[in-house]
Scaffold this motif. Structure first.
Motif, PDB file in Angstrom:
ATOM      1  N   ASP A 153     -28.697  17.348  43.229  1.00 60.07           N
ATOM      2  CA  ASP A 153     -27.303  17.289  43.671  1.00 60.07           C
ATOM      3  C   ASP A 153     -26.617  16.055  43.095  1.00 60.07           C
ATOM      4  O   ASP A 153     -27.258  15.147  42.581  1.00 60.07           O
ATOM      5  CB  ASP A 153     -27.205  17.348  45.193  1.00 60.07           C
ATOM      6  CG  ASP A 153     -27.590  16.053  45.879  1.00 60.07           C
ATOM      7  OD1 ASP A 153     -28.108  15.131  45.202  1.00 60.07           O
ATOM      8  OD2 ASP A 153     -27.383  15.945  47.088  1.00 60.07           O
ATOM      9  N   THR A 157     -29.404  12.676  46.334  1.00 60.18           N
ATOM     10  CA  THR A 157     -30.189  12.639  47.566  1.00 60.18           C
ATOM     11  C   THR A 157     -31.025  13.882  47.788  1.00 60.18           C
ATOM     12  O   THR A 157     -31.827  13.930  48.698  1.00 60.18           O
ATOM     13  CB  THR A 157     -29.277  12.458  48.796  1.00 60.18           C
ATOM     14  OG1 THR A 157     -28.358  13.542  48.846  1.00 60.18           O
ATOM     15  CG2 THR A 157     -28.532  11.140  48.741  1.00 60.18           C
ATOM     16  N   LYS A 158     -30.856  14.910  46.965  1.00 58.34           N
ATOM     17  CA  LYS A 158     -31.619  16.138  47.156  1.00 58.34           C
ATOM     18  C   LYS A 158     -32.041  16.694  45.803  1.00 58.34           C
ATOM     19  O   LYS A 158     -31.247  16.766  44.875  1.00 58.34           O
ATOM     20  CB  LYS A 158     -30.792  17.176  47.896  1.00 58.34           C
ATOM     21  CG  LYS A 158     -31.588  18.428  48.265  1.00 58.34           C
ATOM     22  CD  LYS A 158     -30.724  19.502  48.885  1.00 58.34           C
ATOM     23  CE  LYS A 158     -30.216  19.079  50.234  1.00 58.34           C
ATOM     24  NZ  LYS A 158     -29.445  20.141  50.895  1.00 58.34           N
ATOM     25  N   ILE A 160     -34.123  20.104  44.180  1.00 56.86           N
ATOM     26  CA  ILE A 160     -34.614  21.439  44.504  1.00 56.86           C
ATOM     27  C   ILE A 160     -35.498  21.904  43.351  1.00 56.86           C
ATOM     28  O   ILE A 160     -35.072  21.896  42.191  1.00 56.86           O
ATOM     29  CB  ILE A 160     -33.456  22.429  44.713  1.00 56.86           C
ATOM     30  CG1 ILE A 160     -32.601  21.964  45.889  1.00 56.86           C
ATOM     31  CG2 ILE A 160     -33.979  23.847  44.931  1.00 56.86           C
ATOM     32  CD1 ILE A 160     -31.307  22.716  46.043  1.00 56.86           C
ATOM     33  N   SER A 170     -36.797  22.496  48.643  1.00 59.61           N
ATOM     34  CA  SER A 170     -35.823  21.415  48.616  1.00 59.61           C
ATOM     35  C   SER A 170     -36.399  20.145  49.238  1.00 59.61           C
ATOM     36  O   SER A 170     -37.019  20.184  50.295  1.00 59.61           O
ATOM     37  CB  SER A 170     -34.577  21.860  49.401  1.00 59.61           C
ATOM     38  OG  SER A 170     -33.648  20.827  49.472  1.00 59.61           O
ATOM     39  N   PHE A 171     -36.199  19.025  48.556  1.00 54.70           N
ATOM     40  CA  PHE A 171     -36.616  17.719  49.052  1.00 54.70           C
ATOM     41  C   PHE A 171     -35.392  16.840  49.240  1.00 54.70           C
ATOM     42  O   PHE A 171     -34.555  16.765  48.346  1.00 54.70           O
ATOM     43  CB  PHE A 171     -37.538  17.026  48.049  1.00 54.70           C
ATOM     44  CG  PHE A 171     -38.840  17.721  47.830  1.00 54.70           C
ATOM     45  CD1 PHE A 171     -39.923  17.460  48.639  1.00 54.70           C
ATOM     46  CD2 PHE A 171     -38.985  18.639  46.804  1.00 54.70           C
ATOM     47  CE1 PHE A 171     -41.126  18.093  48.433  1.00 54.70           C
ATOM     48  CE2 PHE A 171     -40.185  19.287  46.587  1.00 54.70           C
ATOM     49  CZ  PHE A 171     -41.262  19.005  47.414  1.00 54.70           C
ATOM     50  N   ILE A 172     -35.285  16.188  50.380  1.00 51.38           N
ATOM     51  CA  ILE A 172     -34.280  15.150  50.552  1.00 51.38           C
ATOM     52  C   ILE A 172     -34.921  13.856  50.083  1.00 51.38           C
ATOM     53  O   ILE A 172     -35.999  13.486  50.536  1.00 51.38           O
ATOM     54  CB  ILE A 172     -33.813  15.026  52.013  1.00 51.38           C
ATOM     55  CG1 ILE A 172     -33.051  16.283  52.425  1.00 51.38           C
ATOM     56  CG2 ILE A 172     -32.925  13.790  52.174  1.00 51.38           C
ATOM     57  CD1 ILE A 172     -32.609  16.272  53.861  1.00 51.38           C
ATOM     58  N   ILE A 173     -34.293  13.182  49.156  1.00 50.70           N
ATOM     59  CA  ILE A 173     -34.862  11.991  48.550  1.00 50.70           C
ATOM     60  C   ILE A 173     -34.227  10.765  49.177  1.00 50.70           C
ATOM     61  O   ILE A 173     -33.069  10.467  48.942  1.00 50.70           O
ATOM     62  CB  ILE A 173     -34.581  11.979  47.044  1.00 50.70           C
ATOM     63  CG1 ILE A 173     -34.988  13.287  46.436  1.00 50.70           C
ATOM     64  CG2 ILE A 173     -35.281  10.813  46.379  1.00 50.70           C
ATOM     65  CD1 ILE A 173     -34.317  13.545  45.146  1.00 50.70           C
ATOM     66  N   LEU A 178     -39.954  10.367  51.793  1.00 46.49           N
ATOM     67  CA  LEU A 178     -39.218  11.557  51.396  1.00 46.49           C
ATOM     68  C   LEU A 178     -39.379  12.600  52.482  1.00 46.49           C
ATOM     69  O   LEU A 178     -40.328  12.572  53.244  1.00 46.49           O
ATOM     70  CB  LEU A 178     -39.769  12.118  50.085  1.00 46.49           C
ATOM     71  CG  LEU A 178     -39.672  11.204  48.869  1.00 46.49           C
ATOM     72  CD1 LEU A 178     -40.243  11.900  47.649  1.00 46.49           C
ATOM     73  CD2 LEU A 178     -38.253  10.799  48.608  1.00 46.49           C
ATOM     74  N   TYR A 179     -38.471  13.530  52.543  1.00 45.70           N
ATOM     75  CA  TYR A 179     -38.562  14.594  53.533  1.00 45.70           C
ATOM     76  C   TYR A 179     -38.476  15.947  52.853  1.00 45.70           C
ATOM     77  O   TYR A 179     -37.811  16.104  51.842  1.00 45.70           O
ATOM     78  CB  TYR A 179     -37.427  14.490  54.559  1.00 45.70           C
ATOM     79  CG  TYR A 179     -37.562  13.307  55.451  1.00 45.70           C
ATOM     80  CD1 TYR A 179     -37.054  12.069  55.071  1.00 45.70           C
ATOM     81  CD2 TYR A 179     -38.216  13.407  56.661  1.00 45.70           C
ATOM     82  CE1 TYR A 179     -37.194  10.974  55.890  1.00 45.70           C
ATOM     83  CE2 TYR A 179     -38.353  12.308  57.479  1.00 45.70           C
ATOM     84  CZ  TYR A 179     -37.835  11.090  57.087  1.00 45.70           C
ATOM     85  OH  TYR A 179     -37.984  10.004  57.883  1.00 45.70           O
ATOM     86  N   ILE A 181     -37.300  19.870  53.389  1.00 41.15           N
ATOM     87  CA  ILE A 181     -36.528  20.769  54.244  1.00 41.15           C
ATOM     88  C   ILE A 181     -37.182  22.137  54.143  1.00 41.15           C
ATOM     89  O   ILE A 181     -37.325  22.683  53.059  1.00 41.15           O
ATOM     90  CB  ILE A 181     -35.073  20.879  53.781  1.00 41.15           C
ATOM     91  CG1 ILE A 181     -34.393  19.538  53.862  1.00 41.15           C
ATOM     92  CG2 ILE A 181     -34.333  21.909  54.611  1.00 41.15           C
ATOM     93  CD1 ILE A 181     -32.981  19.572  53.384  1.00 41.15           C
ATOM     94  N   HIS A 186     -36.751  19.294  59.277  1.00 42.80           N
ATOM     95  CA  HIS A 186     -37.163  18.214  58.394  1.00 42.80           C
ATOM     96  C   HIS A 186     -38.616  17.874  58.691  1.00 42.80           C
ATOM     97  O   HIS A 186     -38.965  17.535  59.805  1.00 42.80           O
ATOM     98  CB  HIS A 186     -36.303  16.968  58.629  1.00 42.80           C
ATOM     99  CG  HIS A 186     -34.869  17.182  58.266  1.00 42.80           C
ATOM    100  ND1 HIS A 186     -34.401  17.016  56.992  1.00 42.80           N
ATOM    101  CD2 HIS A 186     -33.817  17.572  59.002  1.00 42.80           C
ATOM    102  CE1 HIS A 186     -33.114  17.275  56.966  1.00 42.80           C
ATOM    103  NE2 HIS A 186     -32.731  17.623  58.173  1.00 42.80           N
TER     104      HIS A 186
END
Length: 195
Positions: A153, A157-158, A160, A170-173, A178-179, A181, A186
């Motif tokens: 994105d 912050t994300k 995929i 999808s990873f939230i960075i 890290l998380y 989804i 989460h």
């Protein structure tokens, strides 16, 4: 306007190319004997002028048994002291493919000679290469093996990972941790180190 371009003399692109909105071009070359190369150019998005900045080398895991084929490249270089490069691969040994993160690079790491080699991670939050995995499917249970592409994105912050099966992961960075989804929840994702 017409811009005349010639092939750079110091690199032959053998893989994906990424043009950063921050005026940089990244070219990833094929992995040979367990080592990959990423070349960086500064790039003027208005005039098309470019100049060679340098390159880095990076290690990949299990290369004695696996030939990695690079499928996609994305770069978050909004912070020049914390550049993150994402590489999606498929491997000749399927379980060794997936989404890799080259973490914590600096603009100064890209040099025209004496290239630094980024190692495979041996701990958390290092300047190193990580294989991103679902914490409930680590090691031999790893299922993100046949990557087909990457989406990043615009906020950085994300990321995929697009799988050959058309499944999206999808990873939230964040800085660390890290998380992941998954199904609207989460889940904590540890940077799985490969060493």
């Amino acid at each position: 306007d017409v811009f005349t371009d010639t092939a750079p003399t110091n690199v032959t692109p053998a893989g994906p190319i990424y043009i950063s909105p921050n005026g940089r071009i990244y070219i990833v070359n094929a992995i040979a004997t367990g080592v990959g190369t990423i070349v960086m150019y500064s790039f003027n998005l208005t005039t098309g002028a470019y100049s060679h900045v340098g390159r880095i080398l990076y290690n990949m895991p299990n290369t004695a048994a696996t030939t990695h084929t690079i499928r996609a490249l994305k770069v978050d270089d909004s912070n020049t002291s914390n550049i993150r490069i994402f590489i999606a691969t498929t491997g000749s040994v399927l379980i060794n493919g997936g989404l890799f993160l080259i973490n914590k690079l600096a603009l100064s790491d890209f040099v025209p000679s004496g290239f630094p080699t980024i190692p495979i991670a041996s701990g958390s939050d290092q300047k190193a290469v990580y294989l991103l995995q679902n914490p409930s499917a680590l090691g031999v249970n790893h299922v993100m093996t046949a990557a087909a592409g990457i989406a990043l994105d615009t906020t950085g912050t994300k990321v995929i990972c697009i799988m050959v099966s058309q499944r999206l992961i999808s990873f939230i960075i964040l800085i660390i941790p890290l998380y992941l989804i998954r199904q609207g929840k989460h889940l904590l994702l540890r940077l799985h180190h490969l060493g």
